[in-house]
Design a protein around this motif. Structure first.
Motif, short mmCIF file in Angstrom:
data_model
loop_
_atom_site.label_atom_id
_atom_site.label_comp_id
_atom_site.label_asym_id
_atom_site.label_seq_id
_atom_site.Cartn_x
_atom_site.Cartn_y
_atom_site.Cartn_z
N UNK A 138 -8.53 -0.15 -5.33
CA UNK A 138 -9.23 -0.28 -4.06
C UNK A 138 -8.28 -0.29 -2.87
N UNK A 139 -7.05 -0.78 -3.08
CA UNK A 139 -6.12 -0.95 -1.96
C UNK A 139 -5.35 0.32 -1.61
N UNK A 140 -4.83 1.02 -2.60
CA UNK A 140 -3.93 2.14 -2.34
C UNK A 140 -4.53 3.26 -1.48
N UNK A 141 -5.81 3.64 -1.70
CA UNK A 141 -6.37 4.70 -0.85
C UNK A 141 -6.47 4.34 0.63
N UNK A 142 -6.36 3.06 0.96
CA UNK A 142 -6.51 2.61 2.34
C UNK A 142 -5.18 2.58 3.10
N UNK A 143 -4.08 2.90 2.39
CA UNK A 143 -2.75 2.74 2.98
C UNK A 143 -1.99 4.05 3.03
N UNK A 144 -1.06 4.13 3.96
CA UNK A 144 -0.19 5.29 4.06
C UNK A 144 1.00 5.13 3.11
N UNK A 145 1.66 6.23 2.79
CA UNK A 145 2.80 6.20 1.88
C UNK A 145 3.91 5.27 2.35
N UNK A 146 4.31 5.27 3.63
CA UNK A 146 5.37 4.34 4.06
C UNK A 146 5.02 2.88 3.82
N UNK A 147 3.78 2.50 4.11
CA UNK A 147 3.37 1.11 3.90
C UNK A 147 3.40 0.76 2.41
N UNK A 148 2.89 1.67 1.57
CA UNK A 148 2.91 1.44 0.13
C UNK A 148 4.34 1.31 -0.37
N UNK A 149 5.21 2.21 0.09
CA UNK A 149 6.60 2.22 -0.38
C UNK A 149 7.29 0.89 -0.10
N UNK A 150 7.01 0.29 1.04
CA UNK A 150 7.64 -0.99 1.38
C UNK A 150 7.03 -2.13 0.59
N UNK A 151 5.70 -2.19 0.54
CA UNK A 151 5.03 -3.33 -0.09
C UNK A 151 5.21 -3.36 -1.61
N UNK B 48 -7.02 -0.67 6.87
CA UNK B 48 -5.61 -0.79 6.48
C UNK B 48 -5.24 -2.23 6.16
N UNK B 49 -5.76 -3.17 6.93
CA UNK B 49 -5.46 -4.58 6.67
C UNK B 49 -6.01 -5.01 5.32
N UNK B 50 -7.20 -4.55 4.97
CA UNK B 50 -7.77 -4.84 3.67
C UNK B 50 -6.88 -4.30 2.56
N UNK B 51 -6.39 -3.08 2.75
CA UNK B 51 -5.51 -2.47 1.77
C UNK B 51 -4.20 -3.24 1.63
N UNK B 52 -3.63 -3.67 2.76
CA UNK B 52 -2.37 -4.41 2.73
C UNK B 52 -2.53 -5.75 2.01
N UNK B 53 -3.62 -6.45 2.29
CA UNK B 53 -3.86 -7.73 1.62
C UNK B 53 -4.00 -7.53 0.11
N UNK B 54 -4.71 -6.47 -0.27
CA UNK B 54 -4.90 -6.17 -1.69
C UNK B 54 -3.58 -5.85 -2.37
N UNK B 55 -2.77 -5.00 -1.74
CA UNK B 55 -1.50 -4.60 -2.35
C UNK B 55 -0.51 -5.77 -2.40
N UNK B 56 -0.47 -6.56 -1.34
CA UNK B 56 0.41 -7.74 -1.32
C UNK B 56 0.01 -8.71 -2.44
N UNK B 57 -1.28 -8.92 -2.61
CA UNK B 57 -1.76 -9.82 -3.67
C UNK B 57 -1.39 -9.29 -5.04
N UNK B 58 -1.62 -7.99 -5.26
CA UNK B 58 -1.35 -7.38 -6.57
C UNK B 58 0.14 -7.44 -6.91
#
Length: 307
Positions: free
Chosen positions: A232-245, A4-14
């Motif tokens: 690479x990032x989105x499959x590692x995250x839940x919908x609530x986390x994606x929605x916020x980031x 999840x942390x890898x996914x968050x870093x990827x989504x935040x960067x993107x």
């Protein structure tokens, strides 16, 4: 590091990088058609190489005519969306155009209700109303300010039209199966390149070295690079986390516009952005909808990196 942390870093960067695309568009000094054309061409080449690396590229020839036709149609909408969005940026500024575009998820809800016969609940309509109120504030055209100058109004109309076209892209993607996201994007960008070539983009020989630099960043970083990171990032995250980031994108765009060009949005515009974010989270996370009813009714499809 956790998945999840890898996914968050990827989504935040993107999402943070996407907030800088408007800067590159303006600094390139190129017209919207030219910027969109080279974004399709350069980004498409980058994604084609990524598909080749994944072993997906040659599988495109085995796509059914129906899937290929839908992918091409979405590519035409994608290209038009980019041209209109870049027009909006040039006429209204990075912050206003980006905030205005983020009404797009609600257009997906309304289009989904029409195309897929999805039921629109009263609470969903309420949140859409909140988002529209936020849009009125965020554009700076609320109340007596409706007498904005013509160029600004054209920019707002272009951005809203871009959001509508991208809603069509999302709806088509929602109904597509048998094609991976990188494959779909590759077809979309190839379609956009061919389509926009007919609208006389600037010739490669007429572009300056500086312009090539900005267009290369848009194609390689904001398109090819960001798309790969999101895949690479989105499959590692839940919908609530994606929605916020996902809302780091407009926040980043507002900051870039302020730092680079001194365009500070007003308190009312900031409040408008807050209402749009609140409403989007509410519909995405289904606030006010009973859990037992969570399998039907509209859901927002998280915006991709199309910007």
């Amino acid at each position: 590091m956790t998945r999840q942390m890898e996914g968050m870093i990827g989504l935040i960067t993107a999402q943070t990088l996407l907030g800088t695309i408007g800067l590159c568009v303006l600094e390139s000094g190129a017209d919207p058609v030219t910027v969109a054309f080279y974004r399709c061409a350069i980004g498409g080449l980058a994604l084609a190489l990524y598909c080749q690396y994944r072993g997906d590229l040659m599988r495109l020839v085995r796509l059914s005519p129906r899937i290929l036709a839908m992918a091409v149609a979405s590519g035409m909408l994608m290209a038009g969306n980019w041209v209109l969005f870049f027009e909006g940026i040039q006429r209204t500024g990075i912050a206003v155009a980006t905030i205005t575009f983020h009404i797009q998820p609600f257009l997906v809800v309304l289009l989904g209700a029409f195309v897929f016969r999805e039921k629109l609940r009263a609470v969903t309509m309420l949140w859409i109303g909140v988002a529209l109120a936020g849009l009125a504030l965020a554009t700076g055209l609320s109340g007596m300010e409706l007498a904005g100058d013509r160029s600004y109004l054209i920019g707002l109309a272009s951005t809203l039209a871009a959001a509508f076209l991208y809603s069509g892209v999302t709806i088509i993607a929602k109904g597509l199966t048998g094609i991976s996201a990188p494959q779909l994007a590759t077809v979309q960008f190839a379609t956009g390149t061919v389509m926009l070539a007919a609208f006389n983009p600037a010739s490669p020989l007429t572009l300056t070295a500086d312009q090539w630099g900005w267009l290369a960043v848009i194609g390689l970083v904001h398109t090819g690079g960001v798309y790969v990171v999101l895949y690479k990032a989105l499959p590692k995250l839940t919908t609530p986390v994606i929605a916020v980031l996902l809302f780091l994108y407009p926040a980043s765009a507002v900051l870039v516009d302020a730092v680079a060009y001194g365009h500070l949005i007003s308190f009312l515009q900031l409040a408008g952005l807050g209402l749009i974010i609140l409403a989007s989270l509410a519909v995405t996370l289904r606030w006010g909808v009973r859990t037992v009813a969570s399998t039907d009714g509209p859901q927002l499809v998280p915006p991709s990196s199309s910007r």
